[in-house]
Design a protein around this motif. Structure first.
Motif, mmCIF file in Angstrom:
data_model
loop_
_atom_site.group_PDB
_atom_site.id
_atom_site.type_symbol
_atom_site.label_atom_id
_atom_site.label_comp_id
_atom_site.label_asym_id
_atom_site.label_seq_id
_atom_site.Cartn_x
_atom_site.Cartn_y
_atom_site.Cartn_z
ATOM 1 N N ALA A 174 2.701 -9.265 18.157
ATOM 2 C CA ALA A 174 2.476 -10.468 17.350
ATOM 3 C C ALA A 174 3.319 -10.436 16.079
ATOM 4 C CB ALA A 174 0.995 -10.598 17.008
ATOM 5 N N ALA A 175 3.441 -9.248 15.482
ATOM 6 C CA ALA A 175 4.232 -9.125 14.256
ATOM 7 C C ALA A 175 5.716 -9.329 14.541
ATOM 8 C CB ALA A 175 3.998 -7.762 13.617
ATOM 9 N N LYS A 176 6.187 -8.919 15.716
ATOM 10 C CA LYS A 176 7.594 -9.148 16.076
ATOM 11 C C LYS A 176 7.879 -10.640 16.193
ATOM 12 C CE LYS A 176 8.088 -4.806 18.617
ATOM 13 N NZ LYS A 176 8.104 -4.189 19.957
ATOM 14 N N LEU A 177 6.942 -11.359 16.820
ATOM 15 C CA LEU A 177 7.114 -12.811 16.937
ATOM 16 C C LEU A 177 7.144 -13.437 15.550
ATOM 17 C CD1 LEU A 177 7.233 -15.420 18.613
ATOM 18 C CD2 LEU A 177 4.731 -15.409 18.651
ATOM 19 N N ALA A 178 6.254 -13.040 14.686
ATOM 20 C CA ALA A 178 6.215 -13.573 13.325
ATOM 21 C C ALA A 178 7.498 -13.243 12.575
ATOM 22 C CB ALA A 178 5.004 -13.016 12.577
ATOM 23 N N SER A 179 8.013 -12.032 12.765
ATOM 24 C CA SER A 179 9.247 -11.629 12.095
ATOM 25 C C SER A 179 10.428 -12.479 12.555
ATOM 26 C CB SER A 179 9.529 -10.149 12.366
ATOM 27 O OG SER A 179 10.729 -9.733 11.748
ATOM 28 N N LEU A 181 10.263 -15.575 13.816
ATOM 29 C CA LEU A 181 10.076 -16.930 13.278
ATOM 30 C C LEU A 181 10.413 -16.969 11.788
ATOM 31 C CD1 LEU A 181 6.737 -17.890 15.069
ATOM 32 C CD2 LEU A 181 9.034 -18.737 15.602
ATOM 33 N N SER A 182 10.016 -15.927 11.074
ATOM 34 C CA SER A 182 10.283 -15.874 9.643
ATOM 35 C C SER A 182 11.784 -15.814 9.360
ATOM 36 C CB SER A 182 9.582 -14.656 9.034
ATOM 37 O OG SER A 182 9.824 -14.581 7.647
ATOM 38 N N HIS A 183 12.518 -15.048 10.186
ATOM 39 C CA HIS A 183 13.968 -14.969 9.996
ATOM 40 C C HIS A 183 14.622 -16.331 10.232
ATOM 41 C CE1 HIS A 183 18.041 -13.327 10.028
ATOM 42 N NE2 HIS A 183 18.247 -14.017 11.133
ATOM 43 N N ARG A 208 0.696 -18.864 7.324
ATOM 44 C CA ARG A 208 0.005 -17.812 8.071
ATOM 45 C C ARG A 208 0.770 -17.443 9.337
ATOM 46 N NH1 ARG A 208 -4.648 -20.728 6.382
ATOM 47 N NH2 ARG A 208 -4.832 -21.779 8.408
ATOM 48 N N ILE A 209 1.441 -18.408 9.958
ATOM 49 C CA ILE A 209 2.266 -18.117 11.140
ATOM 50 C C ILE A 209 3.411 -17.187 10.753
ATOM 51 C CG2 ILE A 209 3.916 -19.100 12.786
ATOM 52 C CD1 ILE A 209 2.162 -21.576 12.923
ATOM 53 N N LEU A 210 4.095 -17.522 9.676
ATOM 54 C CA LEU A 210 5.265 -16.748 9.267
ATOM 55 C C LEU A 210 4.897 -15.367 8.747
ATOM 56 C CD1 LEU A 210 7.316 -19.556 7.469
ATOM 57 C CD2 LEU A 210 7.540 -18.740 9.819
ATOM 58 N N SER A 211 3.682 -15.210 8.250
ATOM 59 C CA SER A 211 3.245 -13.903 7.755
ATOM 60 C C SER A 211 2.612 -13.063 8.857
ATOM 61 C CB SER A 211 2.234 -14.084 6.621
ATOM 62 O OG SER A 211 1.021 -14.650 7.104
ATOM 63 N N THR A 219 3.717 -24.619 22.116
ATOM 64 C CA THR A 219 4.207 -25.918 21.637
ATOM 65 C C THR A 219 4.637 -25.813 20.182
ATOM 66 O OG1 THR A 219 2.753 -27.118 23.155
ATOM 67 C CG2 THR A 219 3.610 -28.337 21.272
ATOM 68 N N VAL A 220 3.804 -25.215 19.361
ATOM 69 C CA VAL A 220 4.149 -25.057 17.940
ATOM 70 C C VAL A 220 5.338 -24.119 17.787
ATOM 71 C CG1 VAL A 220 3.331 -24.183 15.718
ATOM 72 C CG2 VAL A 220 1.808 -25.555 17.154
ATOM 73 N N THR A 221 5.362 -23.041 18.573
ATOM 74 C CA THR A 221 6.489 -22.096 18.510
ATOM 75 C C THR A 221 7.801 -22.793 18.819
ATOM 76 O OG1 THR A 221 5.058 -20.234 19.157
ATOM 77 C CG2 THR A 221 7.431 -19.947 19.437
ATOM 78 N N CYS A 222 7.829 -23.556 19.911
ATOM 79 C CA CYS A 222 9.053 -24.273 20.301
ATOM 80 C C CYS A 222 9.497 -25.228 19.205
ATOM 81 C CB CYS A 222 8.826 -25.045 21.598
ATOM 82 S SG CYS A 222 8.817 -24.021 23.074
ATOM 83 N N SER A 223 8.549 -26.004 18.681
ATOM 84 C CA SER A 223 8.887 -26.986 17.648
ATOM 85 C C SER A 223 9.442 -26.298 16.407
ATOM 86 C CB SER A 223 7.651 -27.810 17.287
ATOM 87 O OG SER A 223 7.174 -28.529 18.408
#
Length: 353
Positions: A174-179, A181-183, A208-211, A219-223
């Protein structure tokens, strides 16, 4: 006043009747100081048990450390280290397994498991369970573990300037996905409020998603990825891993290769897309800059040694990508000889059930 009938109450601890003081002021709840102190000790004990139940299970914390030690053993195998080093790593794992069993039993007891249930789960007698995991022995073992932690070698990702983050322990899925998205978000120059307005969600949810506090839907990830100029396909495997999704084990060759490539690109993104030279140094010379470029671009399907080196250099666990790599090679060999393929596969690629 003469002739007044004395008033009696029931002690909250011993349940015996006692004469209640007359007049103003707070009424007594206990018949004696001794009962009041006993009641206080019982309340403190219940509170301690409730706190033990509400806290993060000890077993889970030790299991996380056990994963790190197991990864260190696996990495030692990949690196072809000496038997002495391999046995040392294995000893670390074995010792942590014993501590985990102790903590798991204590967690079960804290949540109300009986000694009979513990004995049945451990396949020992109730007397043995009580003796082996008594409160005193559990406390002693966990204290011993705490004092040994400084001496237990943890897997350390090679520190290379410019590859951020290069961590003592790889991030969770989960943290890798957040990292990742944050990048993408940082590279887009969009504010969190602008992202929230485009996605029709609150700024706090985006934050909270980015952290890493929240794991978004696909759906939110793709957008979010598209809004930040990225390719959702690169994060597909990270997304599945973050949500614990298990895709079918068999894929056509193009799909299997695409999934492996997506996983590697996702790790590259989660690491902040470091330069090729930085990754080459982090791979300890096992990969050339050209090979890294071709692998990440999907122009070359790497062997396992190359895959393992690249994953480690990007701060991931090689074991996480082993199934994807095996899927590519299993499918490839199966297509070469569809009738005989499953029987001719080497032991490293057992047929999925």
């Amino acid at each position: 006043m003469a002739g007044t009938t004395p008033r009696y109450d029931i002690c909250r601890h011993c349940q015996e009747r006692f004469p209640q003081a007359s007049g103003p002021g707070r009424k007594k709840e206990y018949c004696s100081v001794k009962c009041r102190r006993k009641a206080q000790r019982e309340r403190d004990g219940r509170l301690g048990r409730q706190q033990a139940r509400s806290a993060l299970p000890m077993g889970r914390r030790i299991a996380e450390d056990l994963q790190a030690l197991s990864a260190a053993l696996l990495e030692a195998e990949y690196d072809g280290r000496s038997l002495k080093e391999l046995l040392r790593c294995a000893s670390d794992v074995a010792r942590e397994v014993e501590y985990y069993m102790t903590a798991a039993v204590q967690d079960a007891r804290n949540t109300g498991a009986s000694w009979d249930q513990v004995a049945e789960a451990a396949r020992v007698s109730t007397t043995t369970a009580r003796t082996r995991w008594s409160e005193g022995r559990v406390k002693e073992r966990l204290q011993r573990r705490a004092t040994q932690r400084a001496a237990v070698r943890q897997p350390v990702t090679p520190s290379v300037e410019g590859l951020d983050p290069m961590r003592e322990q790889p991030l969770s899925q989960a943290a890798k996905l957040a990292s990742a998205l944050s990048h993408l978000h940082r590279a887009s120059d969009l504010t969190i409020r602008e992202v929230a307005e485009h996605l029709s969600v609150s700024p706090s949810y985006v934050s909270r998603i980015l952290s890493g506090e929240r794991t978004p839907s696909w759906t939110v990830t793709c957008s979010l990825v598209q809004l930040c100029g990225g390719d959702p396909a690169e994060l597909s495997v990270l997304f599945e891993s973050a949500h614990g999704l298990v895709p079918p084990g068999r894929h056509a060759i193009p799909d299997a290769v695409a999934r492996l490539q997506a996983a590697l690109q996702g790790l590259h993104l989660a690491a902040g897309r470091p330069e090729l030279e930085v990754i080459r140094k982090a791979s300890r010379g096992m990969l050339s800059s050209q090979a890294i470029s071709e692998i990440l671009a999907g122009e070359m399907v790497p062997g396992w040694e190359q895959t393992s080196a690249l994953v480690t250099a990007l701060g991931g666990w090689p074991a996480d990508l082993r199934p994807l790599w095996e899927s590519v090679h299993y499918t490839f060999l199966l297509c070469l000889d569809p009738e005989e393929g499953p029987r001719q596969l080497p032991d490293a690629y057992p047929e999925s059930t």
